[in-house]
Scaffold this motif. Structure first.
Motif, short mmCIF file in Angstrom:
data_model
loop_
_atom_site.label_atom_id
_atom_site.label_comp_id
_atom_site.label_asym_id
_atom_site.label_seq_id
_atom_site.Cartn_x
_atom_site.Cartn_y
_atom_site.Cartn_z
N THR A 5 -50.66 25.57 29.03
CA THR A 5 -49.21 25.48 29.14
C THR A 5 -48.77 24.02 29.06
OG1 THR A 5 -47.24 26.21 30.34
CG2 THR A 5 -49.06 25.33 31.67
N ILE A 7 -45.29 23.52 30.06
CA ILE A 7 -44.00 23.55 30.76
C ILE A 7 -43.95 22.66 31.99
CG2 ILE A 7 -43.32 25.82 29.87
CD1 ILE A 7 -44.18 27.00 32.57
N HIS A 8 -45.08 22.08 32.37
CA HIS A 8 -45.06 21.14 33.48
C HIS A 8 -44.67 19.73 33.02
CE1 HIS A 8 -48.98 20.41 31.70
NE2 HIS A 8 -49.07 19.29 32.41
N VAL A 12 -40.08 19.81 28.44
CA VAL A 12 -40.73 20.90 27.72
C VAL A 12 -40.39 22.21 28.41
CG1 VAL A 12 -42.92 21.93 27.02
CG2 VAL A 12 -42.62 19.45 26.90
N GLY A 13 -39.75 23.09 27.68
CA GLY A 13 -39.43 24.41 28.19
C GLY A 13 -40.12 25.47 27.35
N SER A 14 -39.76 26.69 27.60
CA SER A 14 -40.43 27.79 26.89
C SER A 14 -40.16 27.75 25.38
CB SER A 14 -40.02 29.14 27.48
OG SER A 14 -38.62 29.30 27.44
N GLU A 17 -42.48 25.16 23.93
CA GLU A 17 -43.84 25.69 24.03
C GLU A 17 -44.10 26.73 22.94
OE1 GLU A 17 -46.49 26.07 27.80
OE2 GLU A 17 -45.36 27.94 27.62
N ARG A 18 -43.12 27.59 22.66
CA ARG A 18 -43.25 28.57 21.57
C ARG A 18 -43.41 27.85 20.23
NH1 ARG A 18 -39.59 31.50 24.52
NH2 ARG A 18 -37.82 30.68 23.37
N ARG A 68 -44.26 20.20 39.40
CA ARG A 68 -43.77 20.16 38.03
C ARG A 68 -43.62 21.52 37.36
NH1 ARG A 68 -45.81 15.78 39.70
NH2 ARG A 68 -45.24 13.76 38.86
N LEU A 69 -44.29 22.52 37.86
CA LEU A 69 -44.18 23.86 37.28
C LEU A 69 -43.00 24.61 37.89
CD1 LEU A 69 -47.93 24.92 37.32
CD2 LEU A 69 -46.50 24.72 35.28
N GLY A 73 -43.89 29.97 37.13
CA GLY A 73 -45.07 29.50 36.41
C GLY A 73 -46.18 29.01 37.32
#
Length: 190
Positions: A5, A7-8, A12-14, A17-18, A68-69, A73
């Protein structure tokens, strides 16, 4: 799971990340070796943070990732830190808000259960909990952590108490309630 992942990382969000996943970047190693879908400055900053992430994971710094998560998450911490997890549940006198006081605390570490009772050994919990890197609760962010912070002056959430002996949060906090809600599951701890 944590190394899969991003996202931490700040910013950076989902969605980003996608975008990484669509480009075949699924792990930290993939990101460090590949071309990131962003500008050079941001790519450099993300790579530096991934190197720091790797070092923090190697050092066993669950609290760094926990801060950070997002709450839903936090489950990603479990495979890496389950050997230093404390499963905690508190019981109170049933009153609400500032009138609630802890009557008992149960702590399970995967091997044994310890109980702490007001008037007997409740104050021992403050030192015992520091042996763990990952706190696991049900609705603990909203209920357990604030009461533990107020009554025992230990910051088991992201924000330390004003007179805390422990500085910043000593561990990551995996609250199972938002994890289950994100999966569409409803209900209580029981």
């Amino acid at each position: 799971m944590l190394t899969r992942t991003f996202i931490h990382l700040p910013g950076v969000g989902s969605a980003f990340e996608r975008k990484l996943n669509q480009r075949g970047i699924f792990t930290w190693d993939d990101a460090l070796a590949g071309v990131l879908p962003c500008g050079l400055a941001r790519a450099g900053a993300l790579r530096a943070l991934l190197l720091e992430s790797r070092a923090r994971l190697t050092a066993g710094d669950a609290a760094w990732f926990g801060a950070r998560l997002p709450p839903a998450g936090q489950w990603r911490l479990f495979p890496h830190f389950r050997h230093t997890a404390a499963y905690v549940d508190i019981e109170t006198n049933g009153l609400a808000g500032e009138y609630a006081c802890i009557t008992t605390i149960a702590l399970y570490d995967g091997e044994r259960v310890r109980t702490y009772v007001r008037g007997r050994n409740l104050d021992e919990f403050s030192n015992d909990i520091l042996a763990y890197n990952l706190l696991v609760t049900w609705n603990g962010r909203c209920f357990d952590a604030p009461i533990l912070r107020r009554e025992l002056n230990i910051p088991l959430d992201k924000t330390p108490g004003p007179n805390s002996r422990h500085g910043s949060a000593p561990m990551a906090h995996l609250d199972l309630l938002p994890v289950f809600r994100a999966l569409g599951l409803r209900g209580g701890l029981k």
